[in-house]
Design an enzyme around this catalytic site. Structure first.
Site, short mmCIF file in Angstrom:
data_model
loop_
_atom_site.label_atom_id
_atom_site.label_comp_id
_atom_site.label_asym_id
_atom_site.label_seq_id
_atom_site.Cartn_x
_atom_site.Cartn_y
_atom_site.Cartn_z
N GLU A 104 0.73 -1.38 0.14
CA GLU A 104 0.13 0.07 -0.01
C GLU A 104 0.95 1.25 0.16
OE1 GLU A 104 -3.28 0.60 -0.24
OE2 GLU A 104 -4.01 -1.35 -0.31
N SER A 363 -26.87 -25.46 52.86
CA SER A 363 -26.16 -25.79 54.01
C SER A 363 -24.82 -25.64 53.74
CB SER A 363 -26.25 -27.30 54.15
OG SER A 363 -27.69 -27.57 54.58
#
Length: 802
Positions: A104, A363
């Protein structure tokens, strides 16, 4: 003689003036140039001020939540629905950066934002073709177009050039490159190389191959046309073009390019990541300004456990959800976080995060109660506790299966999760103090508005959160020190002492000794599985099923229920949550040490203790030791059996008597005998007697009072007798009757409440001589017990025929 001619004055004057005039011209030209430059600079500054760069401000942007290895768990699009992952240059493969800049913009690090040669070429093509053939754009210009949205026209190109120059004036090359890496278009709503890499290739941008780097480098040129998931052939052709350029320019070797060409172009179906969804949602809300949130979650484990939870719940009733939390004990970091069974499932309320929801813990608080009792010196691991019907200021707890076990050791009471012994201990410690200790340790309990902690807390009568429970349970493998669960590496390490080192070790050893379901104690085990200290819990009405397990390395919690609080009849901790918890534990990484027991700390020792007194075995007085047990003792303290509550009952403990040496009869205070001697008898708690064997009852019974001696008060308890059937009677249902065999009994000798137990299960309550009626569902031997709160009892043995 004529005078000599003088020099022409005019010439002398012209030369003298000409030089200053030339200098003045140059100065004026310089001044004009400086003025123009200043004017242009002023215009540029004014334009820069009037048309500022449209840089992203970070607000309302997309957010990605990452696992500890950097892979995305969940991504949140920005306000426009765009998927974009924040990324830095060092987070991207150097191969991609090479391919991008080579293809690019080779001169990216040298030009001021525009490349004059490329622009001249593009302008010439425009003159020839009357349209833009190649834009001549630099990477900076592409970023300008991405940010500003300039059109593909000459005016747009001019604007793009100005914006590129503006970018270069304000940002560094690294910052401009980062903007491209984050915002380049890759098709649809995907922007940025990191999002594209995960979306198309299923991997981070840091691990791209050369072929993949080339593909992603060219894709932004025509995102729709080159999408590999739609147009694989076009994508491959474009990729190979990039590879060819890399070879021609000598960036990559021909061999490297040849190998890259061989790779196929394969893309996944685009699906945004959605793992640990509720944790990601939570962290995003807690850190709204962060675009990249790194967690401590293990990505592979998280996905595996989410699938396991989904498969497991397929066999459970509809609308059932689940939660799961796995925490590393050493660091307090969460490794897996499943907040609901199926995120987004409306029927299961999958949007509700049950890891941090307030639910009844059942519990699961009992280990901390027993640990606190150890620290207080109330019990050792084998202290005698009584599991029998008892009333605590009007509160009468019962066990989950409604059966009672009579005398039990503390370790067995904890492993069996018996309710009455736990309530008894909490009553002695104090529920307010217990809740305060838990809160100090980071385990807050939620109570109804205005309510104070009471005895029901230990049976699930308060709200708790899974993450707080896990933060406390890690203390069992961290020397008694728990802490707040951490979800990111930046979370502060907050540690709190839950129990002493010794108490934590004893509680863990007790829970580890509890065999896995389906494995009896002593069952052969090759030793490959880790030792697990586990506890289950079930809330009232089957609304919450819990299982929490702690190994040397991890603590795992599982909750199963319905988020809306509706019951799941028949689903409780031991059968619903526990199997899943063990599946998770067995799937976790483990070392060879995980299957070996940890040695006790220095302040924990083993001692022989005796029931019923609870004291250390004394060889000089063996008659006082009815049962001998090996117990873990903390700090050398061997506490005696807890005293009974009812002042009218016989007290457990040592009773000293005078007896007649000849007859063995008991002598009262006023009785005399020439052959009197002192003796001692170890008594059991009154409520234990219905469960004792005949021999133990005999050893603990008081000798009869000698004739003529005044009552000494030791026989104050009124004897009971069951009326209605003879002992060892056999009963059967009436001939041709559909109803089972039944009995009608009365307890004679009781003025107050009478509790009726059948085979250890509480089946009814009467007052005085009121009748008790019971129908036997089973045949065979049966034991009926009538018991008063003071400990008086009577038993009847029956045989029910077919």
């Amino acid at each position: 003689m004529a005078p000599a001619p003088l020099p022409p004055p005019a010439q002398e004057h012209d030369d003298a003036v000409e030089q200053p005039r030339g200098k003045s011209k140059r100065r004026r030209r310089l001044e004009r140039a400086a003025a123009v430059a200043l004017a242009l600079l002023a215009i540029a500054l004014l334009l820069d001020r009037l048309f500022p760069l449209p840089l992203p401000d970070g607000s309302g942007g997309s957010t990605v939540v990452l696992a500890r290895d950097g892979s995305p768990l969940r991504a949140f699009p920005d306000r426009d629905g765009v998927w974009r992952y924040p990324v830095r240059v060092e987070d991207v493969s150097p191969l991609y950066v090479q391919a991008l800049l080579t293809y690019e913009d080779r001169w990216f690090h040298r030009h001021p934002g525009v490349n004059p040669l490329a622009l001249a070429r593009a302008f010439g093509q425009w003159i020839v073709h009357r349209r833009l053939v190649s834009g001549g754009s630099t990477l900076t210009m592409q970023v300008a177009r991405i940010l500003d949205g300039t059109p593909h026209s000459m005016a747009g190109k001019l604007r793009q050039i100005l914006r590129a120059l503006q970018l270069e004036a304000h940002l560094s090359k690294r910052e401009i490159l980062t903007l491209y890496l984050e915002r380049a278009p890759f098709g649809g709503t995907i922007e940025g190389v990191e999002a594209a890499s995960w979306a198309y290739l299923g991997k981070p941008a840091s691990k791209l191959s050369r072929a993949e780097a080339a593909l992603l480098a060219v894709l932004p040129q025509a995102p729709s046309r080159l999408r590999p998931d739609r147009n694989a052939d076009a994508a491959r052709e474009a990729r190979d073009k990039v590879l060819q350029r890399m070879a021609e320019l000598g960036v990559w070797t021909p061999a490297e390019v040849h190998d890259a060409r061989i790779e196929s172009v394969a893309a996944r179906t685009l699906q945004p990541p959605l793992s640990a969804a509720l944790l990601a949602e939570r962290l995003r809300a807690e850190h709204p300004q962060q675009r990249r949130i790194a967690t401590t979650i293990d990505a592979g484990l998280q996905r595996a456990l989410e699938a396991r939870v989904g498969d497991y719940l397929a066999r459970l009733p509809e609308r059932t959800s689940a939660a799961l939390l796995v925490v590393d004990n050493a660091t307090l970091e969460a490794r897996a976080y499943v907040g609901s069974a199926a995120f987004g499932d409306e029927q299961r309320l999958g949007h509700v995060d049950m890891v941090r929801a307030w639910r009844s813990p059942g519990s699961t608080l009992k280990p901390f109660l027993y640990g606190l009792a150890l620290d207080d010196g109330l019990i050792d691991s084998e202290s005698l506790l009584i599991d029998a019907p008892q009333s605590f200021g009007g509160y009468r707890p019962g066990n989950f299966d409604l059966a009672y076990n009579g005398p039990v050791g503390a370790a067995e009471a904890l492993r069996l999760s018996l309710n009455v012994p736990a309530v008894d201990l909490l009553d002695r410690i104090g529920p307010v103090r217990f809740a305060a200790r838990l809160a100090h340790a980071g385990l807050d309990l939620r109570l109804p508005r205005g309510a104070a902690p009471n005895l029901s807390v230990i049976l699930g009568g308060a709200g708790a959160r899974m993450e707080d429970l896990v933060g406390a349970y890690v203390a069992l493998n961290r020397g008694g020190i728990g802490g707040r669960v951490r979800y990111t590496a930046d979370d502060a390490v907050i540690e709190r002492r839950v129990l002493s080192d010794g108490a934590a070790w004893i509680v863990r050893d007790v829970l580890e000794a509890n065999p896995r379901p389906g494995y009896a104690p002593g069952t052969f085990d090759p030793g490959s599985r880790p030792r697990v200290a586990w506890k289950t819990g079930t809330s009232y009405g089957f609304r919450d099923a819990w299982a929490i397990g702690a190994t040397r390395a991890y603590t795992v919690a599982v909750w199963i229920g319905r988020p809306d609080g509706t019951p799941l009849p028949g689903q409780y901790g031991a059968v619903t949550a526990l199997p899943l918890m063990f599946q998770v534990v067995d799937s976790l990484p483990r070392s060879t040490l995980s299957a070996t027991p940890q040695p006790p700390p220095a302040n924990v020792t083993e001692a022989e203790v005796c029931w019923p007194l609870g004291l250390a075995f004394d060889p000089a007085r063996p008659d006082l030791c009815h049962q001998k047990r090996k117990a873990w003792v903390l700090d050398g303290v061997i506490p005696p059996t807890l005293p009974e509550r009812d002042a009218t009952s016989w007290s457990a403990g040592l009773v000293r008597l005078r007896v007649d040496a000849g007859s063995g009869a008991r002598l009262g205070a006023a009785c005399t005998s020439a052959k009197a001697r002192e003796t001692e008898i170890a008594r059991w708690p009154s409520l234990a007697y219905p469960w004792l064997s005949r021999e133990l009852r005999r050893r603990a019974s008081l000798p009869p009072l000698a004739p003529g001696c005044a009552d000494d008060g030791l026989d104050a308890s009124q004897p009971l007798r069951i009326d209605g059937l003879a002992d060892n009677a056999a009963i059967a249902r009436a001939p041709n009757a559909d109803k089972p065999a039944s009995v009608r009994l009365r307890a004679l000798g009781a003025a107050g409440e009478v509790l009726w137990l059948v085979n250890g299960r509480l089946e009814g309550t009467t007052h005085g001589a009121q009748p008790f009626e019971y129908a036997f569902a089973d045949t065979g031997a049966q034991t009926v017990t009538a018991l008063t709160p003071a400990g008086a009892y009577a038993q009847l043995n029956l045989r029910v025929l077919r």
